[in-house]
Design a protein around this motif. Structure first.
Motif, mmCIF file in Angstrom:
data_model
loop_
_atom_site.group_PDB
_atom_site.id
_atom_site.type_symbol
_atom_site.label_atom_id
_atom_site.label_comp_id
_atom_site.label_asym_id
_atom_site.label_seq_id
_atom_site.Cartn_x
_atom_site.Cartn_y
_atom_site.Cartn_z
ATOM 1 N N SER A 9 1.023 -1.085 0.098
ATOM 2 C CA SER A 9 0.009 -0.150 -0.036
ATOM 3 C C SER A 9 0.773 1.397 0.009
ATOM 4 O O SER A 9 1.978 1.138 0.839
ATOM 5 N N ASN B 252 -2.883 5.930 2.451
ATOM 6 C CA ASN B 252 -3.953 5.712 3.551
ATOM 7 C C ASN B 252 -5.089 5.109 2.554
ATOM 8 O O ASN B 252 -5.925 4.230 2.909
ATOM 9 N N THR C 266 -4.761 1.186 1.672
ATOM 10 C CA THR C 266 -4.947 0.466 2.869
ATOM 11 C C THR C 266 -6.607 0.287 3.164
ATOM 12 O O THR C 266 -6.854 -0.716 3.752
ATOM 13 N N SER D 186 1.140 3.248 14.883
ATOM 14 C CA SER D 186 1.217 3.836 13.554
ATOM 15 C C SER D 186 1.424 3.278 12.334
ATOM 16 O O SER D 186 1.571 3.876 11.333
ATOM 17 N N GLY E 277 -0.877 1.498 10.826
ATOM 18 C CA GLY E 277 -1.939 1.636 10.042
ATOM 19 C C GLY E 277 -3.066 0.586 10.235
ATOM 20 O O GLY E 277 -4.111 0.518 9.482
ATOM 21 N N LYS E 278 -3.030 0.245 11.496
ATOM 22 C CA LYS E 278 -4.200 -0.939 12.062
ATOM 23 C C LYS E 278 -5.648 -0.077 12.065
ATOM 24 O O LYS E 278 -6.681 -0.582 11.539
ATOM 25 N N THR E 279 -5.561 1.268 12.572
ATOM 26 C CA THR E 279 -6.972 1.599 12.542
ATOM 27 C C THR E 279 -7.246 2.242 11.194
ATOM 28 O O THR E 279 -8.614 2.375 10.954
ATOM 29 N N THR E 280 -6.493 2.719 10.475
ATOM 30 C CA THR E 280 -6.905 2.799 8.895
ATOM 31 C C THR E 280 -7.220 1.930 8.445
ATOM 32 O O THR E 280 -8.295 1.945 7.575
ATOM 33 N N ASN F 264 5.036 6.725 3.591
ATOM 34 C CA ASN F 264 3.730 6.223 2.898
ATOM 35 C C ASN F 264 3.481 5.045 2.371
ATOM 36 O O ASN F 264 2.458 4.339 2.164
ATOM 37 N N ARG G 56 3.446 0.793 3.147
ATOM 38 C CA ARG G 56 3.288 -0.255 3.884
ATOM 39 C C ARG G 56 3.320 -1.647 3.401
ATOM 40 O O ARG G 56 2.716 -1.765 2.251
HETATM 41 N N1 ATP Z 1 -0.121 3.319 3.063
HETATM 42 C C1 ATP Z 1 -0.535 3.851 4.342
HETATM 43 N N2 ATP Z 1 -1.633 2.955 4.963
HETATM 44 C C2 ATP Z 1 -1.820 3.248 6.184
HETATM 45 N N3 ATP Z 1 -1.660 4.559 7.129
HETATM 46 C C3 ATP Z 1 -0.714 5.177 6.504
HETATM 47 C C4 ATP Z 1 -0.088 4.858 5.086
HETATM 48 N N4 ATP Z 1 0.999 6.020 4.822
HETATM 49 C C5 ATP Z 1 0.838 6.547 5.757
HETATM 50 N N5 ATP Z 1 0.101 6.345 6.851
HETATM 51 C C6 ATP Z 1 -0.332 7.092 8.096
HETATM 52 O O1 ATP Z 1 0.188 6.117 9.157
HETATM 53 C C7 ATP Z 1 -0.579 6.542 10.345
HETATM 54 C C8 ATP Z 1 -1.504 5.286 10.770
HETATM 55 O O2 ATP Z 1 -2.202 5.443 11.763
HETATM 56 P P1 ATP Z 1 -3.229 4.627 12.458
HETATM 57 O O3 ATP Z 1 -3.904 4.972 13.459
HETATM 58 O O4 ATP Z 1 -3.962 3.755 11.502
HETATM 59 O O5 ATP Z 1 -1.969 3.415 12.920
HETATM 60 P P2 ATP Z 1 -2.329 2.382 14.098
HETATM 61 O O6 ATP Z 1 -1.509 1.074 13.656
HETATM 62 O O7 ATP Z 1 -3.733 2.158 14.354
HETATM 63 O O8 ATP Z 1 -1.644 2.773 15.406
HETATM 64 P P3 ATP Z 1 -1.630 2.623 16.832
HETATM 65 O O9 ATP Z 1 -0.994 1.389 17.140
HETATM 66 O O10 ATP Z 1 -1.465 3.871 17.580
HETATM 67 O O11 ATP Z 1 -3.205 2.288 17.267
HETATM 68 C C9 ATP Z 1 -1.523 7.794 9.935
HETATM 69 O O12 ATP Z 1 -0.855 8.851 10.314
HETATM 70 C C10 ATP Z 1 -1.670 7.370 8.406
HETATM 71 O O13 ATP Z 1 -1.910 8.753 7.754
#
Ligand code: ATP
Ligand code: MG
Length: 152
Positions: free
Chosen positions: A7, A10, A13, A37, A39-42, A129, A131
């Protein structure tokens, strides 16, 4: 079965999550693995879209669990980052026995409670950016599910 995807945004993903969400049913379990960070919540936002959730899905870090109504099923989004072991004030099994879809960030703390069949989504940060998303089926039900999807 394992599928590796890349990916570069965002949106990508979320799109991958959406395709999976469209194919989930009651009692399905998705574990999200990856660093802070990653991208799990994304990814979960995409699952919600696929399930027809209308509300915006945000990180449930301070509440441990958030419940959303999809078009056919509920979505339980659990974030166990702040869970201090298995306290008796929080009945996690209740979610596995419910009729909703269960998505869990930071699931390792409750390994002994997790059903033996589940879908695992591992998100690895390559750079700002990019993943690498590795989707692994555990059990035949999820293998069949992955085989039906057009993810590549
Ligand atoms: N290709 C991508 N896929 C997902 N997120 C991305 C990508 N590129 C950049 N990002 C950024 O990475 C971050 C992912 O944040 P997210 O809250 O989804 O992570 P998380 O794994 O849930 O974190 P946490 O462990 O804190 O819960 C966001 O700031 C998002 O904009
Ligand atoms: Mg998160």
């Amino acid at each position: 079965m394992q599928i590796k995807l890349s990916s570069n945004s965002n949106e990508k993903t979320i799109q991958i999550g959406k395709i999976i969400g469209e194919n989930l049913h009651a009692k399905d379990v998705v574990l999200l693995v990856g660093d802070l960070s990653a991208g799990k919540t994304t990814f979960t936002k995409g699952l919600g879209l696929g399930l027809g959730v209308k509300k915006v899905i945000n990180s449930p870090t301070f509440t441990i669990v958030k419940e959303y109504q999809g078009s056919n099923y509920k979505l339980y989004h659990l974030d166990l980052y702040r869970l201090n072991g298995l306290g008796d004030d929080f009945d996690l099994e209740e979610y596995f026995e419910s009729d909703g879809v269960v998505v869990i960030e930071w699931p390792h703390q409750i390994e002994e409670l997790i059903p033996s069949n589940y879908l695992e989504v591992d998100i690895r940060r390559i750079d700002e950016n990019n993943r690498e998303i590795t989707i692994t089926s555990h059990g035949k039900y999820y293998e069949d599910l992955l085989q039906r999807l057009n993810l590549c």
